[in-house]
Scaffold this motif. Sequence first.
Motif, PDB file in Angstrom:
ATOM      1  N   GLN A  40       0.834  -1.192   0.000  1.00  7.19           N
ATOM      2  CA  GLN A  40       0.000   0.000   0.000  1.00  7.19           C
ATOM      3  C   GLN A  40       0.874   1.248   0.000  1.00  7.19           C
ATOM      4  O   GLN A  40       2.066   1.180   0.299  1.00  7.19           O
ATOM      5  CB  GLN A  40      -0.902   0.017   1.231  1.00  7.19           C
ATOM      6  CG  GLN A  40      -1.829  -1.165   1.311  1.00  7.19           C
ATOM      7  CD  GLN A  40      -2.750  -1.110   2.525  1.00  7.19           C
ATOM      8  OE1 GLN A  40      -2.806  -0.131   3.252  1.00  7.19           O
ATOM      9  NE2 GLN A  40      -3.483  -2.192   2.737  1.00  7.19           N
TER      10      GLN A  40
ATOM     11  N   THR B  65      -1.472   0.090  -6.550  1.00  7.94           N
ATOM     12  CA  THR B  65      -1.753  -0.249  -5.159  1.00  7.94           C
ATOM     13  C   THR B  65      -3.190   0.140  -4.843  1.00  7.94           C
ATOM     14  O   THR B  65      -3.741   1.012  -5.499  1.00  7.94           O
ATOM     15  CB  THR B  65      -0.797   0.499  -4.197  1.00  7.94           C
ATOM     16  OG1 THR B  65      -0.960   1.898  -4.384  1.00  7.94           O
ATOM     17  CG2 THR B  65       0.633   0.086  -4.412  1.00  7.94           C
ATOM     18  N   PRO B  66      -3.803  -0.514  -3.869  1.00  7.13           N
ATOM     19  CA  PRO B  66      -3.236  -1.592  -3.049  1.00  7.13           C
ATOM     20  C   PRO B  66      -3.155  -2.901  -3.825  1.00  7.13           C
ATOM     21  O   PRO B  66      -3.904  -3.126  -4.767  1.00  7.13           O
ATOM     22  CB  PRO B  66      -4.215  -1.707  -1.887  1.00  7.13           C
ATOM     23  CG  PRO B  66      -5.520  -1.211  -2.426  1.00  7.13           C
ATOM     24  CD  PRO B  66      -5.171  -0.162  -3.468  1.00  7.13           C
TER      25      PRO B  66
ATOM     26  N   THR C 163       1.297  -6.097   6.134  1.00 14.19           N
ATOM     27  CA  THR C 163       1.092  -4.959   5.241  1.00 14.19           C
ATOM     28  C   THR C 163       2.364  -4.130   5.209  1.00 14.19           C
ATOM     29  O   THR C 163       2.939  -3.808   6.251  1.00 14.19           O
ATOM     30  CB  THR C 163      -0.085  -4.088   5.717  1.00 14.19           C
ATOM     31  OG1 THR C 163      -1.277  -4.874   5.670  1.00 14.19           O
ATOM     32  CG2 THR C 163      -0.259  -2.859   4.839  1.00 14.19           C
TER      33      THR C 163
ATOM     34  N   THR D 206       3.615  -0.523   3.825  1.00  9.44           N
ATOM     35  CA  THR D 206       3.124   0.754   3.321  1.00  9.44           C
ATOM     36  C   THR D 206       4.295   1.660   2.973  1.00  9.44           C
ATOM     37  O   THR D 206       5.178   1.893   3.806  1.00  9.44           O
ATOM     38  CB  THR D 206       2.227   1.452   4.373  1.00  9.44           C
ATOM     39  OG1 THR D 206       1.148   0.578   4.703  1.00  9.44           O
ATOM     40  CG2 THR D 206       1.681   2.767   3.835  1.00  9.44           C
TER      41      THR D 206
END
Length: 176
Positions: A71, A88-89, A138, A140
């Motif tokens: 992300q 993204t995501p 995740t 980021t």
Amino acid sequence: IWQVDFQHDTHAHPFVPPTGGVSSIDFTIPTVGETADDVWYRVYLTVIDSLGLSTTTFLDLLPTYSSISLQTNIAGLSLALDGEPTATPLDVSGVVGIQRTLTAPPSQTVNGTTYVFSSWSDGGAATHNISFPAASTTYTANYVAVLTTNVSDLPFVGTPTNGWGPVERNKANRSE
């Protein structure tokens, strides 16, 4: 006779060639290379008796799977996974322990605003390798907006004191 093949999708690649004269084999599964999740290793054992009759059996070594999510903190930015640009995501399934490369481009422009890479949530550099985690994770990429100001938009403050006269803006055609 022992043999190990690396299975990928619907085909196989030799991994350990046929090896006889031993009661067992050891091999190390690499953490770099194929990043697809439809892979496994097949270990074959062929036994030949004194009459020359043989029997072959096999055992499949299946990987452990997990997932990651890529992300950005700004909607509309893209990243790259293993060198392949992607929107993204992005959710990706993968084999635990396999090395993957995450890349956040140094700058990107969306809707007229330019953003520059600031950091990854895991503290990695703009391009860095990860070992595919055992738990869903995740990653980021954080970006910050680049603020730009045109010099012509800046107010002039002060009066010249070096012998030059007052400032005149946008005088393209001067006649003397």
